[in-house]
Design a protein around this motif. Sequence first.
Motif, PDB file in Angstrom:
ATOM      1  N   UNK A  98      46.296  46.433  29.571  1.00  0.00           N
ATOM      2  CA  UNK A  98      45.608  46.483  30.953  1.00  0.00           C
ATOM      3  C   UNK A  98      44.103  45.791  30.831  1.00  0.00           C
ATOM      4  N   UNK A  99      43.705  45.217  29.746  1.00  0.00           N
ATOM      5  CA  UNK A  99      42.512  44.605  29.610  1.00  0.00           C
ATOM      6  C   UNK A  99      42.500  43.080  30.349  1.00  0.00           C
ATOM      7  N   UNK A 100      41.391  42.922  30.966  1.00  0.00           N
ATOM      8  CA  UNK A 100      41.117  41.828  31.992  1.00  0.00           C
ATOM      9  C   UNK A 100      40.024  41.174  31.240  1.00  0.00           C
ATOM     10  N   UNK A 101      40.394  39.867  31.243  1.00  0.00           N
ATOM     11  CA  UNK A 101      39.382  38.802  30.602  1.00  0.00           C
ATOM     12  C   UNK A 101      39.096  37.483  31.589  1.00  0.00           C
ATOM     13  N   UNK A 102      38.160  37.028  31.433  1.00  0.00           N
ATOM     14  CA  UNK A 102      37.639  35.925  32.356  1.00  0.00           C
ATOM     15  C   UNK A 102      36.953  34.922  31.356  1.00  0.00           C
ATOM     16  N   UNK A 103      36.631  33.669  31.764  1.00  0.00           N
ATOM     17  CA  UNK A 103      35.894  32.690  31.328  1.00  0.00           C
ATOM     18  C   UNK A 103      34.301  33.154  31.019  1.00  0.00           C
ATOM     19  N   UNK A 104      33.731  33.058  29.850  1.00  0.00           N
ATOM     20  CA  UNK A 104      32.352  33.418  29.734  1.00  0.00           C
ATOM     21  C   UNK A 104      31.453  32.945  30.630  1.00  0.00           C
ATOM     22  N   UNK A 105      30.442  33.545  31.193  1.00  0.00           N
ATOM     23  CA  UNK A 105      29.530  32.910  31.919  1.00  0.00           C
ATOM     24  C   UNK A 105      28.801  31.653  31.581  1.00  0.00           C
ATOM     25  N   UNK A 147      49.727  40.083  32.532  1.00  0.00           N
ATOM     26  CA  UNK A 147      50.025  39.040  33.356  1.00  0.00           C
ATOM     27  C   UNK A 147      50.033  37.677  32.501  1.00  0.00           C
ATOM     28  N   UNK A 148      48.904  37.681  31.657  1.00  0.00           N
ATOM     29  CA  UNK A 148      48.756  36.567  30.798  1.00  0.00           C
ATOM     30  C   UNK A 148      49.725  36.201  29.854  1.00  0.00           C
TER      31      UNK A 148
END
Length: 258
Positions: A98-105, A147-148
């Motif tokens: 369930x964890x969601x990740x994104x490119x660090x700012x 999803x990844x």
Amino acid sequence: QQSLVNKNESVKFTNPSQLKHYHTLLLFQSEAQILASLPHDTNPVLARFISACAAGNGFKSFRELSLETGITLGQTYLLACHLVYWRKGLVIQTLTKYNVYVLKQHLSDIRHASKCDLSFFQAFSSSTMSLAMVLATYFQAPVQLSKLAQELPKSLDVNIIPWLLSHELIEQVFQYVLYIPHESSSFSVPVSQHHGTEYAQMHSLLERLKKFFDGLHHIDEIKLESGVSRENIFKVIEFFDSNVICSFRPMSMSDLVS
């Protein structure tokens, strides 16, 4: 070796009371490297904990590590804090689908990522994609781990997540929920005027959840504190979608240590 973590942030995790059973410890080095850097008379309990953390690779919570090693939960927190203080690891929320990740700012400056290229190819020598390609393809927008796992090429797998986290290239973001009642909302209409059981069930769940729908609690916290399943939380969000605002944002260290 490159610094893999913001030291000013990691050192905040020196009080075991700041940790939760659903957190875990992500090690920056292999088990052998860490043990070799410690004194020869290191407590065998610490060595056992390091071994379990290395095997778990971020996918086993402190509670699971405690059960697996026979080390009390409180002691796992204490050992984790020592390792963080010694710059051997980083406390994260346990990796789940369930964890969601994104490119660090901060990666708007791509130079940081380019410094990690060699380490990336050493860790993932069979990868058909460069580090820059991986980041640009999969992490420009928030992506759920489940999803990844389906989208990554065969030459990579979800073990890339711990590596990217430890190198500060991505960050976990959390879904926060804000409930905004409207005067014209159907929520203000008595349940008895609605036919069927679905509304009554959703109304009852909303009553339990409303205090957590304040924009300050993320889904995982709401689930743990309310006792309502993740599935039912999302059912309520969907049912009252005209009254609910959802947003994704990182959870700061100050949130974790408050």
